[in-house]
Scaffold this motif. Sequence first.
Motif, PDB file in Angstrom:
ATOM      1  N   ALA A  52       6.493  -4.771  -8.366  1.00 25.62           N
ATOM      2  CA  ALA A  52       7.447  -3.907  -9.256  1.00 25.62           C
ATOM      3  C   ALA A  52       6.855  -3.914 -10.708  1.00 25.62           C
ATOM      4  O   ALA A  52       7.110  -2.615 -11.395  1.00 25.62           O
ATOM      5  N   ASP A  53       6.104  -4.554 -11.249  1.00 25.04           N
ATOM      6  CA  ASP A  53       5.484  -4.924 -12.503  1.00 25.04           C
ATOM      7  C   ASP A  53       4.637  -3.466 -12.802  1.00 25.04           C
ATOM      8  O   ASP A  53       4.504  -2.852 -13.639  1.00 25.04           O
ATOM      9  N   HIS A  54       3.696  -3.510 -11.753  1.00 23.14           N
ATOM     10  CA  HIS A  54       2.813  -2.140 -11.556  1.00 23.14           C
ATOM     11  C   HIS A  54       3.476  -0.880 -11.474  1.00 23.14           C
ATOM     12  O   HIS A  54       3.139   0.134 -12.110  1.00 23.14           O
ATOM     13  N   LEU A  55       4.434  -0.984 -10.741  1.00 24.71           N
ATOM     14  CA  LEU A  55       5.444   0.165 -10.478  1.00 24.71           C
ATOM     15  C   LEU A  55       6.050   0.681 -11.672  1.00 24.71           C
ATOM     16  O   LEU A  55       6.199   2.150 -12.078  1.00 24.71           O
ATOM     17  N   VAL A  83       0.758  -1.175  -0.055  1.00 20.54           N
ATOM     18  CA  VAL A  83      -0.002   0.061  -0.023  1.00 20.54           C
ATOM     19  C   VAL A  83       0.704   1.210  -0.042  1.00 20.54           C
ATOM     20  O   VAL A  83       0.645   2.150  -0.721  1.00 20.54           O
ATOM     21  N   ARG A  84       1.902   1.139   0.698  1.00 25.11           N
ATOM     22  CA  ARG A  84       2.680   2.399   0.804  1.00 25.11           C
ATOM     23  C   ARG A  84       3.344   2.531  -0.678  1.00 25.11           C
ATOM     24  O   ARG A  84       3.585   3.917  -1.232  1.00 25.11           O
ATOM     25  N   ALA A  85       3.819   1.742  -1.212  1.00 18.40           N
ATOM     26  CA  ALA A  85       4.534   1.642  -2.899  1.00 18.40           C
ATOM     27  C   ALA A  85       3.333   2.274  -3.582  1.00 18.40           C
ATOM     28  O   ALA A  85       3.808   3.124  -4.523  1.00 18.40           O
ATOM     29  N   ARG A  86       2.302   1.741  -3.522  1.00 17.51           N
ATOM     30  CA  ARG A  86       1.329   2.368  -4.462  1.00 17.51           C
ATOM     31  C   ARG A  86       0.898   3.679  -4.218  1.00 17.51           C
ATOM     32  O   ARG A  86       0.593   4.612  -5.016  1.00 17.51           O
ATOM     33  N   ALA A  87       0.795   4.117  -2.805  1.00 15.86           N
ATOM     34  CA  ALA A  87       0.462   5.450  -2.551  1.00 15.86           C
ATOM     35  C   ALA A  87       1.484   6.500  -3.004  1.00 15.86           C
ATOM     36  O   ALA A  87       1.246   7.463  -3.596  1.00 15.86           O
TER      37      ALA A  87
END
Length: 448
Positions: free
Chosen positions: A335-338, A289-293
Amino acid sequence: MTTIDRQSGALLLRHLRERRGWSWTDLARALRDTAQQLTVTSLMNRHLASIQRAVARWESVSDRTSPGDRYQLLLAQLYARTPAGDLAIGPGSDFETLLDALRHFGTPPQRIQHLVDLVAQSGQNHGGDLLVALAHATLPTIGAVQRDPSTLDHEVVSRLHESVAAINGQIGGAPFVRLQLQLAPIVEACRRFLELDQVGPRRELHLLAAAAYSLAGRLAFETRDDEAAMALYTEATRAAGHLADRSHRAAIQTSHTMVTLHATDDLAAARTIARAATVDAHRGPSYAVRARAHAVHAEISARAGQTREAVVALDRAWKTVEQLAVDDPHSGFNADHLSGFDGLCALHAGDAGQAHDSLSRSVAALRLSRDAVQRGIVSTDLALARLRLDDPAACVDLLHKAVDIAATTGGRVAAQRIRLARRDLRPWRSEDFLAELDDHIHDTMIGR
């Protein structure tokens, strides 16, 4: 191929209404009653005058309006039955005439088939009740609790939560409006359950409500009901506020941010929600969640031309992704989404080469069925990167793939970006490859 003959579609709809002896007001009332039966919240409380105006626009030979997804389902449910209440969907029926009208309006064949399947399923297996056909696994449970609130226990809430997860898992493989109708009884049940005084497992109930409202907001956005989407996200955020784990509220806020952005183009409003999401994300334990935020914050910053802020947010997102745990209960972002966010930010910053590399990695990795909607979005961004690299033919090749994905999933954001990409291709309007793309868009996405 979908052929548009809007005038014939309008006349057929008028013929259907008049054959039943209905005025515009009569049909509007019938549609609202059907919405109430199916708990289509966005329509069940709408003023008759508003629905009547929509009916008038559909029947006007000079208007370009046609029935949207929700209205198509309501019309199908209405005209699949005779005035006496008998199911009639064969040749010569009102239902068949409705389908002909929708075809004239340009409704894609796959959507027509979905309507046929839904009505046939409700008639054959569930006593003609479309709502039961859509949500038969959850309605008995909901009904039992409404009759006796004391039966609302952990097992009941858990079963409803599993239903929400199952509906969410169908995204990309089923029409959004169908999922919306499947979810509607659970959303309404959550509202009623939360009004009960100290009954049932409150934490689990708030967790269920947060998940159901958030998903309902996403589906409302995809079916172009932005007012309902915003209200549902507000409800979801409020429900998640009762949970100690702030990762839940942060996850809702990241989704709310993107819906606000794509529904309103209001960067300031989206940025406010994105910042709140990062604050909550760092109060919760989920690194996903932190990474997506941080990734969402980076995109908002990049779109606003704040390149430095976007770079900082992306750097934080990448460092957070490195700490992802396999047992993260909020897993789903990686990482794929990022890489998709990374590429989009590079695109806004003017670095087409980096954008191309990052977006290519993301598209190659997003192969699961649940990734289909995101793959359509990233594919369009990749096409734009190829255009920025002065390769319009390659851009069009990629857009063909994106069009197929968007037509299959019904993803609204991908459709928006395809339109923007097509606009940027105007300098090549005389090229055959662009004419072929226009034909493809026309044949597969018209009416979406």
